[in-house]
Design an enzyme around this catalytic site. Sequence first.
Site, PDB file in Angstrom:
ATOM      1  N   SER A 198      49.014  -0.620  44.550  1.00  0.00           N
ATOM      2  CA  SER A 198      47.846  -0.382  45.409  1.00  0.00           C
ATOM      3  C   SER A 198      47.954  -1.171  46.713  1.00  0.00           C
ATOM      4  CB  SER A 198      46.563  -0.812  44.688  1.00  0.00           C
ATOM      5  OG  SER A 198      46.407  -0.105  43.486  1.00  0.00           O
TER       6      SER A 198
HETATM    7  N1  SAM Z   1      47.385  -1.879  39.147  1.00  0.00           N
HETATM    8  C1  SAM Z   1      48.536  -1.510  39.962  1.00  0.00           C
HETATM    9  C2  SAM Z   1      48.775  -2.524  41.054  1.00  0.00           C
HETATM   10  O1  SAM Z   1      48.828  -3.691  40.706  1.00  0.00           O
HETATM   11  O2  SAM Z   1      48.955  -2.187  42.222  1.00  0.00           O
HETATM   12  C3  SAM Z   1      48.437  -0.134  40.514  1.00  0.00           C
HETATM   13  C4  SAM Z   1      48.732   0.882  39.514  1.00  0.00           C
HETATM   14  S1  SAM Z   1      49.004   2.526  39.990  1.00  0.00           S
HETATM   15  C5  SAM Z   1      47.995   2.850  41.379  1.00  0.00           C
HETATM   16  C6  SAM Z   1      48.156   3.337  38.632  1.00  0.00           C
HETATM   17  C7  SAM Z   1      48.831   3.194  37.290  1.00  0.00           C
HETATM   18  O3  SAM Z   1      47.994   3.800  36.309  1.00  0.00           O
HETATM   19  C8  SAM Z   1      50.186   3.874  37.162  1.00  0.00           C
HETATM   20  O4  SAM Z   1      51.166   2.925  36.820  1.00  0.00           O
HETATM   21  C9  SAM Z   1      49.980   4.893  36.050  1.00  0.00           C
HETATM   22  O5  SAM Z   1      51.113   5.079  35.229  1.00  0.00           O
HETATM   23  C10 SAM Z   1      48.837   4.268  35.283  1.00  0.00           C
HETATM   24  N2  SAM Z   1      48.052   5.169  34.426  1.00  0.00           N
HETATM   25  C11 SAM Z   1      47.608   6.431  34.661  1.00  0.00           C
HETATM   26  N3  SAM Z   1      46.908   6.897  33.601  1.00  0.00           N
HETATM   27  C12 SAM Z   1      46.898   5.900  32.681  1.00  0.00           C
HETATM   28  C13 SAM Z   1      46.340   5.756  31.379  1.00  0.00           C
HETATM   29  N4  SAM Z   1      45.653   6.725  30.771  1.00  0.00           N
HETATM   30  N5  SAM Z   1      46.521   4.586  30.721  1.00  0.00           N
HETATM   31  C14 SAM Z   1      47.222   3.584  31.291  1.00  0.00           C
HETATM   32  N6  SAM Z   1      47.788   3.652  32.506  1.00  0.00           N
HETATM   33  C15 SAM Z   1      47.623   4.792  33.194  1.00  0.00           C
END
Ligand code: SAM
Length: 217
Positions: free
Chosen positions: A59
Site C-alpha cells: 500500500s
Molecule cells: N498490508 C499490505 C501492506 O503492508 O502494504 C498490503 C497488502 S495488499 C494491498 C492486499 C493483500 O490482501 C494481498 O497480499 C492479497 O493477497 C491479500 N488478500 C486478498 N484477499 C484475502 C483474503 N481473503 N485473506 C487474506 N488475504 C487476502
Amino acid sequence: MKKNREDLVSKLIDRDYIKTKPVEDAMKKVPREEFMTPETKNYAYLDRPIPLENGQTISAPHMVAIICEILALEKGMKVLEIGTGFGYNAAVVAEIIGPEGHVYTIERIENLKNISEQNLKRTGYSKNVTVIFGDGTKGYKEESPYDRIYATASAPKIPEPLKEQLKIGGRLLSPIGRDTSVQELLCLNRVSENEYKSYNLGGVVFVPMIGEHGWLE
Ligand code: SAM
C-alpha cells in the site's frame, strides 16, 4: 534511505495524513524498503503503491498513515489485519502498539505469507506479529475478540465473521466495493453485542478481498 524516509514522513505530516506522534515515530522507524522486492527497493520512499509478487502491491505510505490514524491504536492492543502482503503495514501497527500488543495478520497467498514472515523476522517484528496463511474473510477466531480489525483488500460488504470477532468498543476498518471507481473506506464501531455504528470515510483503491465472505476468485 533513512533520510528519504524522514523526508517522506515530513511530507505526510504536511499533507495531514500523519496527525499523531505514535504514527509519525512508527513510520520514521519501520524501513519500508525491507518489505519490498529487491528490484523495487529504490522506490520505497515514493508515496505510491508498488508491485510485490503474485500480482499484489504494498500500500502507499499515505494509506498506511490513514489506516493507523483512524484505528486510533494504543499500546497493548490486539489487532487483526486481513491481507499481509510483504508485512509492512503490520510492522507499522506492531511498532505503535508496542511489545505488549500483538498483530495477527492473515494472507491467502502462501508465497506472500512466507516472505512476510521472513521480512518481519529480519526487521525484529516477529515477536509481536503472527502471520497466518488462510482466508481472512473468516477472521481468526482462535485469538478473538480484537480491539481493532482492518483489511487492506476490498470486500463486497464487511464479512460477518470479522464483525463478530470485534470487541465491544472496538473498531473495524475495511474498503468496500470491487470496481476501482466505487470503493469506499468504511469504519465500523461496535457499540454493543448487536449494535454497530458505521462511517463512510470516502473513496479508496485496493485489490479485491477474495474468499468465502469476500469476492469469488
Ligand atoms: N498490508 C499490505 C501492506 O503492508 O502494504 C498490503 C497488502 S495488499 C494491498 C492486499 C493483500 O490482501 C494481498 O497480499 C492479497 O493477497 C491479500 N488478500 C486478498 N484477499 C484475502 C483474503 N481473503 N485473506 C487474506 N488475504 C487476502
